[in-house]
Each structure stands twice: as structure tokens, then as C-alpha cells.
Motif scaffolding. Structure first.
Motif, short mmCIF file in Angstrom:
data_model
loop_
_atom_site.label_atom_id
_atom_site.label_comp_id
_atom_site.label_asym_id
_atom_site.label_seq_id
_atom_site.Cartn_x
_atom_site.Cartn_y
_atom_site.Cartn_z
N ALA A 5 0.77 -1.02 0.11
CA ALA A 5 -0.10 0.03 -0.19
C ALA A 5 0.83 1.30 -0.05
CB ALA A 5 -0.80 -0.06 1.32
N LEU A 6 2.01 1.19 1.01
CA LEU A 6 2.86 2.39 0.75
C LEU A 6 3.60 2.94 -0.35
CD1 LEU A 6 4.62 1.84 4.51
CD2 LEU A 6 2.91 3.60 3.74
N GLY A 7 3.74 1.65 -1.31
CA GLY A 7 4.42 1.71 -2.55
C GLY A 7 3.54 2.33 -3.54
N MET A 8 2.08 2.21 -3.27
CA MET A 8 1.17 2.66 -4.02
C MET A 8 0.48 3.89 -4.07
SD MET A 8 -1.17 -0.95 -4.80
CE MET A 8 -1.86 -0.50 -6.19
N LEU A 9 0.90 4.55 -2.88
CA LEU A 9 0.40 5.94 -2.53
C LEU A 9 0.61 6.87 -3.55
CD1 LEU A 9 1.21 6.32 1.25
CD2 LEU A 9 -1.10 6.07 0.36
N GLY A 10 1.45 6.86 -4.26
CA GLY A 10 1.77 8.07 -5.28
C GLY A 10 1.01 7.79 -6.48
N PRO A 11 1.78 7.19 -7.53
CA PRO A 11 1.31 6.91 -9.02
C PRO A 11 0.07 6.22 -9.09
CG PRO A 11 3.24 5.58 -8.43
CD PRO A 11 3.26 6.44 -7.37
N ASP A 12 -0.45 5.03 -8.03
CA ASP A 12 -1.45 4.19 -8.20
C ASP A 12 -2.50 4.45 -7.03
OD1 ASP A 12 -0.16 2.60 -10.29
OD2 ASP A 12 1.34 1.74 -8.87
N ILE A 45 0.71 1.27 15.41
CA ILE A 45 1.71 2.37 15.78
C ILE A 45 2.68 1.89 16.98
CG2 ILE A 45 2.01 4.87 16.53
CD1 ILE A 45 0.81 4.55 13.87
N HIS A 46 2.13 1.17 17.92
CA HIS A 46 2.68 0.83 19.17
C HIS A 46 3.81 -0.41 18.49
CE1 HIS A 46 3.54 -0.15 23.45
NE2 HIS A 46 3.50 -1.47 22.99
N SER A 47 3.42 -1.14 17.88
CA SER A 47 4.27 -2.23 17.12
C SER A 47 5.44 -1.58 16.46
CB SER A 47 3.62 -2.91 16.40
OG SER A 47 2.60 -3.79 16.83
N SER A 64 3.74 10.71 10.59
CA SER A 64 3.53 9.94 9.12
C SER A 64 2.78 8.85 9.24
CB SER A 64 4.75 9.97 8.70
OG SER A 64 5.94 10.95 8.66
N TRP A 65 3.27 8.10 10.10
CA TRP A 65 2.52 6.68 10.33
C TRP A 65 0.87 6.73 10.54
CZ3 TRP A 65 3.07 2.20 8.30
CH2 TRP A 65 4.38 1.84 8.05
N VAL A 66 0.70 7.72 11.62
CA VAL A 66 -0.92 7.93 12.06
C VAL A 66 -1.41 8.33 10.72
CG1 VAL A 66 -2.16 9.57 13.19
CG2 VAL A 66 -0.17 8.41 14.31
N GLU A 67 -0.94 9.57 9.99
CA GLU A 67 -1.54 9.95 8.58
C GLU A 67 -1.70 8.89 7.66
OE1 GLU A 67 -0.74 13.26 5.35
OE2 GLU A 67 0.60 13.28 7.20
N VAL A 68 -0.60 7.96 7.53
CA VAL A 68 -0.81 6.83 6.61
C VAL A 68 -1.95 5.81 6.79
CG1 VAL A 68 0.45 4.90 5.53
CG2 VAL A 68 1.56 6.98 5.65
N LEU A 72 -5.15 5.05 4.78
CA LEU A 72 -5.86 3.64 4.41
C LEU A 72 -6.74 3.04 4.81
CD1 LEU A 72 -2.11 2.04 4.53
CD2 LEU A 72 -3.16 3.02 2.48
N SER A 73 -7.01 3.27 6.14
CA SER A 73 -8.39 2.95 6.77
C SER A 73 -9.38 3.67 6.37
CB SER A 73 -8.08 2.74 8.30
OG SER A 73 -7.95 4.04 8.84
N TYR A 74 -9.37 4.75 6.18
CA TYR A 74 -10.74 5.70 5.63
C TYR A 74 -11.33 4.87 4.56
CZ TYR A 74 -13.25 9.40 3.25
OH TYR A 74 -14.32 9.93 2.65
N ASP A 75 -10.49 4.52 3.36
CA ASP A 75 -11.30 3.89 2.28
C ASP A 75 -11.79 2.54 2.96
OD1 ASP A 75 -10.87 5.69 0.17
OD2 ASP A 75 -9.02 5.19 -0.24
N MET A 76 -11.13 1.79 3.66
CA MET A 76 -11.66 0.38 4.12
C MET A 76 -12.96 0.89 4.96
SD MET A 76 -8.30 -1.54 5.06
CE MET A 76 -9.22 -3.13 5.60
#
Length: 83
Positions: A5-12, A45-47, A64-68, A72-76
Motif C-alpha cells: 500500500a505504501l508503494g502505491m500511495l503516489g502513482p497508483d 503504531i505501538h508495534s 507520518s504513520w498515523v497519517e498513512v 488507508l483505513s478511511y477507504d476500508m
């Protein structure tokens, strides 16, 4: 999943949104409720914090992790509510 998912954040991003929506619907069959996502996010985040350690887990990295995770969870969650 998160690394892909992180790899797809930009172009895809459109493809990522579609995948996350499908994943959100699939999670309904597992009994996952939208209310569970904040707890899962805190656990993630704790992990990450435990893995990186206090020296490397800076406030910027946490933000950054909280934002990501939120993105991601927003769409789910949106897909679950429309399922």
C-alpha cells in the motif's frame, strides 16, 4: 499488505483505493466493525514504536504513520459502511 500500500500511495492511488475498498468489504465477512480501526491503528503504531525503539521513533515518524494509517483505513471504513 502495508508495504504494498505504501508503494502505491503516489502513482497508483486509484488502484490502491479500489483495493482498499474491496478489502474493507471483505473484512465485513470477518466480523470487523468500523469501530475497530482506531484500536488496530494504535496497535500498529505501538508495534512500529517497539520495533524502531525510542531513538528512531521520532514524533515526525509517528505523525507520518498515523497519517498513512488514517488514509488507508478511511477507504476500508467507507467501503464497510456502504456494504
Amino acid at each position: 499488505m502495508i508495504d504494498k500500500a505504501l508503494g502505491m500511495l503516489g502513482p497508483d492511488i486509484e488502484l490502491l483505493t479500489e483495493i482498499l475498498m474491496e478489502l474493507g468489504v471483505k473484512h465485513v465477512s470477518y466480523g470487523v466493525e468500523p469501530e475497530y480501526f482506531p484500536s488496530m491503528g494504535r496497535a500498529l503504531i505501538h508495534s512500529i514504536q517497539d520495533t524502531l525503539g525510542e531513538k528512531h521513533f521520532t514524533p515526525e515518524i509517528k505523525d507520518s504513520w498515523v497519517e498513512v494509517y488514517g488514509a488507508l483505513s478511511y477507504d476500508m471504513i467507507r467501503a464497510q459502511k456502504n456494504a
